[in-house]
Structure formats: structure tokens, C-alpha cells
Design an enzyme around this catalytic site. Structure first.
Site: not given
Length: 279
Positions: A149, A225, A258
Site C-alpha cells: 500500500s 480490494d 487489501h
């Protein structure tokens, strides 16, 4: 650059440790984690640095990613820094989960009041590697970097700007084009000000068009996600790689979100990607 040992424990024949030191770049005490594989008993080993995402600490990767077993097999040292300075006591720095504490975005801030302490880019690429080289059996001529991320953004930027230092690079669900997404607008506007040319130095999609990495980049992205469409923008990075001739493996996975269940599923692939270059 004295090293404080917080804890060390045996793990898959190696040692998983947590450490702290007084950082010159950050102007504050900083913590990080290191896994030293058993092969280090015979001599220096390659180093792969992992950059975590928003709200995380140096503990997140160590506890959740499940990386140590394969790293021990491959002979890779794993380094995990924190995600921001801590203890700067800047008014408002802990008010939001996506800016300030736990959200340093791996940039060197130039805007007040952040510029004095929020220098995670230089910390990750300069100060921490020097400390690792001085304190651990690390072969810093063989370094790789990866992350998740915000940390995936950081890994791509660090590798693209320092290809001679980071010979291998990969990412899980990275923020691929921060200049084009809300997280990036907030972070870059706050840390770097309104000058978009300064933003470009920390945008992987811009950088890869200008200076492709000599290695192959591996990216894994979950299709469930919730941040995919608005924040991560892998298609922008993919198009930039195609335009510049950057070697890229972009894998998309149905049903994965995620989080660290996704990351741990594909962690072994990433470690083997790095080992193929570094070992």
C-alpha cells in the site's frame, strides 16, 4: 549511531529482533525490526527491506506477513522500519489515520511544520542501510525492497530513484500514482506543499516513465480490494511501464482484499523474486 536491542528471539534457525536508535534524519528515537537468517552465521547475507502501509509499525510485517520461514530457507535478511517518525509532537499529527503519525509516505517533507522530522525517504534509503551494514552481517551490495500500500508506493519510489542500491523490487497493492489519488493529494500537499513538480519525485508512475528500473518489478493486487479503484490505480503504473519498456509482472487475484491474509498468501513468491536476483 548506537543500537539499542529491545528484544531478540530465535526464529526458524535465525533471530528475529526489535531495535531502536537515535535517528539523525528524523531527529527522534526510531524503532525497526530485523530478521537475521541462519546463513548469516557463515558470512554476510542479502538484505530485503519491507515498507509497511498506513497505520502500521515495525511490528506489523513481522507478526502478520509470515515471511521468516522462507527467508530462512533462502538466506535473506529482512528489515522492517516504522512507517513514520514518532514523538515529534507536532499539533494535529495524530488526528488522522492517513496523514502524520503512521503515515509518513516515505517522503522527505519540505513544508512546515513537517520538514524537521518527517524525512522517511532519506531514513529508509540512507540512514537505516548504513546502520544495518554497521550492526548486522548484511551484504549491502545485495539489497532489495518491497512493501504494501503506502509502503508499496515507497518501495517503488526508492527502487526507481536508486536502482544501483535496490537491485530487486516488488509490491503488494501499492499506491501506484499518488499524484492522482486522494491519499496522495493529502500527503503530498501536506508534506511537500502545492508544487506538483516536487510531487513527481515521489510518484512511481511518473518516475517509471523517466527512468525504468533495470530489473523486473513484481506487483500483486487483490480484486476485492476496496481501495483499488480510487486510491491504488495500478492501471496507470502498468501503462507507464508499457510506455517506457519497464519489465513488469502485474498479477491480479479475484477475491483478495487489501489486508495481510492477501499479503501472506503471496509472500513466498515475493521473497523468491528477490532471492532470484540477490542470492
Amino acid at each position: 549511531m548506537a543500537l539499542e536491542v529491545l528484544s531478540e528471539r530465535r526464529c526458524f534457525g535465525g533471530v528475529q529482533g526489535y531495535y531502536a536508535h537515535a535517528s539523525a534524519e528524523l531527529g527522534l528515537r526510531s524503532r525497526f525490526a530485523v530478521f537475521v537468517p541462519p546463513q548469516a552465521q557463515a558470512g554476510p547475507v542479502p538484505v530485503v527491506t519491507y515498507l509497511a502501509g498506513l497505520t502500521c509499525t515495525e511490528e506489523t510485517f513481522v507478526i502478520k506477513a509470515g515471511a521468516q520461514r522462507v527467508a530462512a530457507e533462502l538466506g535473506l535478511m529482512l528489515v522492517a522500519p516504522d512507517t513514520s517518525p514518532r514523538g515529534a509532537n507536532i499539533p494535529g499529527e495524530a488526528d488522522a489515520w492517513d496523514f502524520g503519525v503512521g503515515a509518513g509516505f516515505y517522503v522527505d517533507a519540505t513544508a512546515a511544520p513537517w520538514a524537521a522530522h518527517y524525512r522517511m525517504y532519506s531514513y529508509v534509503t540512507r540512514e537505516l542501510p548504513a546502520l544495518i551494514a554497521a550492526s548486522f552481517p548484511a551484504d549491502v551490495a545485495r539489497q532489495g525492497i518491497f512493501g504494501h500500500s503506502m509502503g508499496g508506493h515507497g518501495a517503488l519510489v526508492c527502487a526507481l530513484r536508486n536502482p544501483e542500491q535496490y537491485r530487486s523490487v516488488s509490491a503488494f497493492a501499492p499506491i501506484c500514482a499518488p499524484s492522482q489519488c486522494p491519499w496522495g493529494h493529502k500527503a503530498f500537499g501536506g508534506y511537500l506543499g502545492d508544487d506538483r513538480s516536487a510531487w513527481a519525485r515521489y510518484d512511481a508512475t511518473v518516475l517509471v516513465r523517466e527512468r525504468p528500473h533495470p530489473g523486473r518489478i513484481l506487483i500483486d493486487q487483490g480484486l476485492a480490494d476496496k481501495f483499488l479503484a480510487d486510491q491504488l490505480l495500478p492501471e496507470a503504473f502498468e501503462a507507464a511501464c508499457t510506455a517506457s519498456g519497464q519489465s513488469l509482472t502485474m498479477r491480479r487475484h479475484a477475491g483478495y482484499d487489501h489486508g495481510y491474509f492477501f499479503i501472506s498468501t503471496f509472500m513466498e513468491d515475493h521473497l523468491r523474486h528477490h532471492a532470484a536476483v540477490l542470492c
